[in-house]
Design a protein around this motif. Sequence first.
Motif, mmCIF file in Angstrom:
data_model
loop_
_atom_site.group_PDB
_atom_site.id
_atom_site.type_symbol
_atom_site.label_atom_id
_atom_site.label_comp_id
_atom_site.label_asym_id
_atom_site.label_seq_id
_atom_site.Cartn_x
_atom_site.Cartn_y
_atom_site.Cartn_z
ATOM 1 N N THR A 205 109.636 -7.359 82.172
ATOM 2 C CA THR A 205 109.094 -6.278 83.267
ATOM 3 C C THR A 205 107.948 -6.740 83.973
ATOM 4 O OG1 THR A 205 107.541 -5.151 81.572
ATOM 5 C CG2 THR A 205 109.781 -4.297 81.097
ATOM 6 N N GLU B 189 103.181 -7.004 76.317
ATOM 7 C CA GLU B 189 102.677 -7.040 77.664
ATOM 8 C C GLU B 189 101.507 -7.803 77.629
ATOM 9 O OE1 GLU B 189 104.235 -2.857 79.749
ATOM 10 O OE2 GLU B 189 102.144 -3.085 78.978
ATOM 11 N N ILE C 188 108.754 1.948 76.898
ATOM 12 C CA ILE C 188 109.335 1.241 75.772
ATOM 13 C C ILE C 188 110.007 2.429 74.759
ATOM 14 C CG2 ILE C 188 107.509 1.000 74.359
ATOM 15 C CD1 ILE C 188 110.380 -1.185 74.421
ATOM 16 N N PRO D 87 111.525 -2.634 84.643
ATOM 17 C CA PRO D 87 112.332 -3.497 83.890
ATOM 18 C C PRO D 87 113.341 -4.507 84.999
ATOM 19 C CG PRO D 87 113.536 -1.317 83.888
ATOM 20 C CD PRO D 87 111.970 -1.319 84.481
ATOM 21 N N ASN E 253 115.481 -7.357 71.911
ATOM 22 C CA ASN E 253 116.376 -6.305 71.429
ATOM 23 C C ASN E 253 117.414 -6.934 70.264
ATOM 24 O OD1 ASN E 253 118.541 -4.539 70.585
ATOM 25 N ND2 ASN E 253 118.407 -3.521 72.440
ATOM 26 N N TYR F 37 104.449 3.860 69.657
ATOM 27 C CA TYR F 37 105.476 2.831 69.553
ATOM 28 C C TYR F 37 105.349 2.381 68.275
ATOM 29 C CZ TYR F 37 107.100 -1.893 70.189
ATOM 30 O OH TYR F 37 107.803 -3.092 69.805
ATOM 31 N N TYR G 57 108.396 -5.267 71.635
ATOM 32 C CA TYR G 57 107.918 -5.637 72.983
ATOM 33 C C TYR G 57 106.347 -5.606 73.196
ATOM 34 C CZ TYR G 57 106.949 -3.973 78.049
ATOM 35 O OH TYR G 57 106.676 -4.085 79.324
ATOM 36 N N GLY H 7 105.781 -7.698 81.024
ATOM 37 C CA GLY H 7 106.416 -7.440 79.631
ATOM 38 C C GLY H 7 107.538 -8.260 79.129
ATOM 39 N N CYS H 8 107.593 -8.350 77.970
ATOM 40 C CA CYS H 8 108.807 -9.086 77.287
ATOM 41 C C CYS H 8 109.563 -8.313 76.265
ATOM 42 C CB CYS H 8 108.300 -10.456 76.694
ATOM 43 S SG CYS H 8 109.750 -11.455 75.916
ATOM 44 N N CYS H 9 110.653 -7.862 76.376
ATOM 45 C CA CYS H 9 111.314 -6.873 75.434
ATOM 46 C C CYS H 9 112.439 -7.857 74.786
ATOM 47 C CB CYS H 9 111.876 -5.815 76.161
ATOM 48 S SG CYS H 9 112.736 -4.545 74.835
#
Length: 428
Positions: free
Chosen positions: A154, A77, A198, A159, A145, A14, A75, A141-143
Amino acid sequence: MTFPMLVDSNNNSYYNQYLKHKIDLPGYWNIKDKSLLLDVTGNGYRVSYKTGKTENEAALIRANCPIPISCGIFYFEITVISKGKDGYIGIGVCTSQMPTNRLPGWEKQSYGYHGDDGNLFKGSGSGKQYGPTFTTNDVVGCCVNLMQNTLFFTKNGVPLSEATNDLKGMTLYPCIGLRTPGESIEVNFGQRPFIFDIEQLIKEEKEKVLKSMKSQSNGEEEINSTQLVLDYLIHHGYFETIRSFAAVTGSSGQNLDSQLDDIKNRQKISDLLSRGDIDQVIQELNRLYPNFLQKRQDILFKLQCQKFIEMIKTAPIEDTMAFGQQELYKFSQISEDYETTLQEIFSLIAYTDPFKSPVSSLLSEQRRDPIINDLNCALLVHCNKPAIPVLEKLIRQCKVVIDESISNNASSFAGLLDLKEFIDSDSL
């Protein structure tokens, strides 16, 4: 005390796309930007709420740097090591103005998903039902964008729904908040593989970007891709490939035949130069391209310098010195750069065995390669052709645009773009 950023790109691909662009990403918790009620251990990854303090005092910590716009998607976690007494654990993002005695989402321009009730907090102390609760051993998790200005969370790799779509214009930091004794989390900023996939999300976003770029027309005349490729092949002299490509694309003609003849001439000269036969190179240049060397004294100088070096290898020292005095010394009067080069190659004479001297690299066959390239480009210009193929110029310009967008943090998708992927994309 500060902690190093311990991101291993071999373990988590990633981060490869960001590391190659030299994008600075959040990589550990900032011990200088936290509540005094929190302890940070484990190379800057683990955060624990101190015991013996007044209960229900919120404590927040931010990452070492903000999420750069140019990364496009970010992203991270956390693993809940212990929910502590009440599990009042929050994960999210916030600005640098967020007080460290509040949980994520309790203040304006902050967003948080809390474990005790599963609520989402968006700039207010009042939360709304969002997802399941989380507790000890759960991975949350936190994403972010930044291309879509959206945020979602998540739980254990699954998600949840979109949490917000109004992140535009904000400089956000990853953050977590704890509130009661015994609460402890460990963050994963990419030092190991994520639970959530991810990479699949990034792949999907890349495809959207590429399709969007393809669909946007600026009204200009479309570039002839066949001619771009053909010009590139002609420039580099891929004789047989050109003939095959021309046959397949129907690009043959009298002009192509003439250019193929020119390729043969340039290849012959390049082959002679690669063998170190400088006298024959000069003879062929004068025969095939009259007045070229008279106009391009810089190329003549490089060839004569290379001849001197070839003579060091094979000719009597007296003949080599005579050539240097008769043919090369006059160039020292033209410019300081020429004089510096001559001093360097003349120094070869000072050594009994120049192959074991500090300047022995001058005698390597690889030294001929840049001269071959310079001569080829000069001949192309002499024949009213570009020194650099248009295709190479376009690629270089694209790379500059991407690099500048990243360095100036000016584009939310620049960090996701890989020039090779862009060129190879089926959408183009």
